[in-house]
Design an enzyme around this catalytic site. Sequence first.
Site, short mmCIF file in Angstrom:
data_model
loop_
_atom_site.label_atom_id
_atom_site.label_comp_id
_atom_site.label_asym_id
_atom_site.label_seq_id
_atom_site.Cartn_x
_atom_site.Cartn_y
_atom_site.Cartn_z
N TRP A 1 53.33 20.39 36.19
CA TRP A 1 53.47 20.37 37.66
C TRP A 1 54.80 19.75 38.08
O TRP A 1 55.28 19.98 39.19
CB TRP A 1 52.32 19.60 38.32
CG TRP A 1 51.00 20.29 38.28
CD1 TRP A 1 49.90 19.91 37.56
CD2 TRP A 1 50.61 21.48 38.98
NE1 TRP A 1 48.85 20.78 37.77
CE2 TRP A 1 49.26 21.76 38.64
CE3 TRP A 1 51.25 22.35 39.87
CZ2 TRP A 1 48.55 22.85 39.14
CZ3 TRP A 1 50.54 23.44 40.37
CH2 TRP A 1 49.22 23.68 40.00
N LEU B 1 34.16 37.42 22.31
CA LEU B 1 35.11 36.31 22.26
C LEU B 1 35.04 35.45 23.53
O LEU B 1 34.98 35.96 24.64
CB LEU B 1 36.54 36.88 22.11
CG LEU B 1 37.70 35.90 22.21
CD1 LEU B 1 37.76 34.98 20.99
CD2 LEU B 1 39.03 36.63 22.36
N ASP C 1 54.26 27.95 23.36
CA ASP C 1 55.49 27.30 23.80
C ASP C 1 56.72 28.14 23.46
O ASP C 1 56.71 28.92 22.51
CB ASP C 1 55.59 25.91 23.14
CG ASP C 1 56.64 25.03 23.79
OD1 ASP C 1 56.98 25.27 24.97
OD2 ASP C 1 57.13 24.11 23.11
N ASN D 1 58.72 29.92 25.94
CA ASN D 1 59.06 31.01 26.88
C ASN D 1 60.44 30.82 27.50
O ASN D 1 61.22 31.75 27.59
CB ASN D 1 58.04 31.06 28.03
CG ASN D 1 56.66 31.45 27.57
OD1 ASN D 1 56.47 31.83 26.42
ND2 ASN D 1 55.69 31.37 28.47
N HIS E 1 58.28 33.68 30.83
CA HIS E 1 56.84 33.58 31.12
C HIS E 1 56.24 34.97 31.28
O HIS E 1 55.14 35.24 30.80
CB HIS E 1 56.62 32.76 32.39
CG HIS E 1 57.10 31.34 32.28
ND1 HIS E 1 56.86 30.57 31.17
CD2 HIS E 1 57.84 30.57 33.12
CE1 HIS E 1 57.41 29.37 31.35
NE2 HIS E 1 58.01 29.34 32.53
N ARG F 1 51.10 26.00 17.12
CA ARG F 1 52.09 25.79 18.17
C ARG F 1 53.33 26.62 17.83
O ARG F 1 53.87 26.52 16.74
CB ARG F 1 52.51 24.33 18.30
CG ARG F 1 53.55 24.17 19.43
CD ARG F 1 53.87 22.74 19.77
NE ARG F 1 54.70 22.71 20.99
CZ ARG F 1 54.70 21.76 21.89
NH1 ARG F 1 53.90 20.72 21.75
NH2 ARG F 1 55.48 21.83 22.96
N SER G 1 51.67 17.44 22.68
CA SER G 1 51.89 17.54 24.12
C SER G 1 50.61 17.46 24.96
O SER G 1 50.36 18.29 25.83
CB SER G 1 52.67 18.82 24.46
OG SER G 1 53.92 18.84 23.81
#
Length: 245
Positions: A62, A124, A13, A15, A30, A181, A189
Amino acid sequence: MDRLPRHIAIIMDGNGRWAQEQGQDRLYGHFHGVESVREIVEGCAELGIRYLTLYAFSTENWDRPEPEVTGLMELLVETIRKEVPTLNKNNIRLHVIGDMSMLPENAHRALQEALDMTATNSGLNLVMALSYSSRWELVHAVKRIAEDVQASKVDPAEIGQDILQSYLATSAFPDPELMIRTSGEYRISNFLLYQLAYAELYFTSTRWPEFRKNHLYEAILDYQGRERRFGKTGHQVREDSGVKW
Ligand code: IPE
Ligand code: IPE
Ligand code: MG
């Protein structure tokens, strides 16, 4: 190194705010966030972390302004497509969780290709949460269980945590031990509500585009300094330590 989390989950979170602080458009943030994704994926692979789940786009996202949604989708799909050779080189297997029916057709196709092309990698496991939300996941799971009960494939008397878990989007992955976060917000969230039941939570004010390997190491060190009690007393936990960690 012998007390590393097996699974790290990150809410990437900050950006937009980072970009605006630079006097730039949110999409610029972003774009720079992608570099952090590269760093952190590489950092986790180097450490030998088994699972890394990245929250890239929530079902609620969205509802953002259309140009941001479109720009972000293009960036995500383009990045995943471009990174496939690097993923393969580093033996990283890509997974996606989320409501794929919401994605545009071309995004869908690009993702499926990337999933197929990395399917045999055994290092990974990189899980992208894309168009994901935990409430969507739980509702979806409940619907599918109800269908299977109706079709007599599942006996309601047998439904327990194992069966519920097997209907989640994360059924193939263990629960995260550490959830990070960035950006200074103290909330979940709609991310992995069920799976984070006993995760250690780590919040940092660092914005995602500035998050680098040293920040990851700080979070892991913090995690390693914690006592995970799982409802027991500290005394009990210390008595059988070495097992508990
Ligand atoms: C995280 O950064 C990326 C996504 C949610 C897609 P934001 O875009 O939420 O940035 P802030 O929180 O507004 O700064
Ligand atoms: C959570 O961030 C979703 C992702 C990082 C993908 P948001 O920025 O959407 O969360 P809120 O709106 O601040 O809770
Ligand atoms: Mg945000």
